[in-house]
Design an enzyme around this catalytic site. Structure first.
Site, short mmCIF file in Angstrom:
data_model
loop_
_atom_site.label_atom_id
_atom_site.label_comp_id
_atom_site.label_asym_id
_atom_site.label_seq_id
_atom_site.Cartn_x
_atom_site.Cartn_y
_atom_site.Cartn_z
N HIS A 151 0.81 -1.23 0.00
CA HIS A 151 0.00 0.00 0.00
C HIS A 151 0.84 1.28 0.00
O HIS A 151 0.35 2.35 0.36
CB HIS A 151 -0.96 0.02 1.20
CG HIS A 151 -1.98 -1.07 1.16
ND1 HIS A 151 -1.78 -2.28 1.79
CD2 HIS A 151 -3.20 -1.14 0.55
CE1 HIS A 151 -2.85 -3.05 1.60
NE2 HIS A 151 -3.72 -2.39 0.85
N ALA A 198 22.03 8.81 1.94
CA ALA A 198 22.33 7.38 2.01
C ALA A 198 22.45 6.92 3.45
O ALA A 198 23.03 7.61 4.30
CB ALA A 198 23.62 7.09 1.26
N LYS A 218 16.99 13.90 9.91
CA LYS A 218 16.58 15.25 10.25
C LYS A 218 16.81 16.17 9.06
O LYS A 218 17.73 15.95 8.26
CB LYS A 218 17.39 15.76 11.45
CG LYS A 218 17.18 14.95 12.72
CD LYS A 218 18.01 15.50 13.87
CE LYS A 218 17.79 14.68 15.14
NZ LYS A 218 18.61 15.19 16.27
N ARG A 221 18.80 21.09 5.33
CA ARG A 221 18.68 22.36 4.62
C ARG A 221 17.59 22.27 3.59
O ARG A 221 17.14 21.18 3.21
CB ARG A 221 20.00 22.73 3.92
CG ARG A 221 20.44 21.73 2.86
CD ARG A 221 21.70 22.18 2.15
NE ARG A 221 22.20 21.19 1.22
CZ ARG A 221 21.80 21.07 -0.05
NH1 ARG A 221 20.87 21.91 -0.50
NH2 ARG A 221 22.31 20.17 -0.85
#
Length: 224
Positions: A151, A198, A218, A221
């Site tokens: 899904h 990566a 996280k 930029r």
């Protein structure tokens, strides 16, 4: 060359080698005539230094200005990287080639479920596995040893590099690129055009137009 079996539009030798390998895997021992139509002059294509030939497949390279297009020849997209959208747009503008003129390229060792929903020009590399009820847009590129969960939705021009694991019920918007070996956990949404580094582990939603990496990933930029 007689009427070719396929056109490969755009010429990255990395991509061309993978497309030819997929063809050879689907019909071992068969012979194909392929015409590779480059939208860049040879001097501007830095990938041409790498070989791509496959036994039994005859290739002719031609610059687009010298190309005489024949009707009803299926097309393959000669890029699995960031140039895909530009190549599609180039041949649409100059030759009227539509998305539906591009056929899928799926390696024989890959698994795609019978209830897969897919667009045009799909590329799936060796040993990749697509889960049931997945939805793949047009010109999605899934490299080798990639897992896509049940899904999960991959919109147009999403690119998954080798070894990526995208879990179930995820949603990757258009143009998302996931770096090699990264993992995207269940029910995560990644916004359009974002790039995941990566080896990252994406545990929560990522907004559009950013670069994110790490474990957990996280935002580092915005993409300018």
């Amino acid at each position: 060359m007689n009427k070719p079996d396929f056109y490969i539009l755009g010429q990255s030798n990395f991509a061309v080698a993978m497309l030819l390998d997929n063809l050879a895997s689907q019909r071992p021992g068969a012979e194909f005539n392929i015409q590779i139509v480059s939208n860049l002059p040879a001097a501007q294509n830095d990938s041409r230094q790498y070989p791509y030939e496959v036994p039994g497949i005859r290739c002719e390279e031609i610059f687009y200005e010298d190309w005489q297009m024949q009707a009803a020849v299926p097309c393959l997209l000669g890029s699995v990287g960031k140039s895909r959208a530009a190549i599609v747009a180039f041949f649409a503008k100059n030759y009227g080639i539509r998305a539906e003129d591009y056929v899928p390229s799926i390696h024989a060792s890959a698994y795609c479920p019978p209830n897969l929903v897919r667009g045009h020009g799909l590329y799936v590399g060796p040993l990749s596995v697509i889960g049931p009820h997945a939805q793949l847009g047009s010109f999605v590129a899934i490299n080798r040893k990639v897992s896509v969960g049940h899904h999960t939705i991959l919109e147009d021009f999403v690119g998954l590099n080798p070894g990526v694991d995208v879990a179930g019920c995820c949603h990757l918007e258009p143009g998302v690129v996931i770096g090699a070996g990264a993992t995207v956990l269940d029910q995560v949404k990644i916004g359009a055009g974002s790039i995941i580094g990566a080896g990252s582990v994406v545990t929560k939603d990522i907004p559009a137009g950013v670069v994110a990496y790490g474990a957990p990933a996280k935002v580092i930029r915005e993409i300018g």
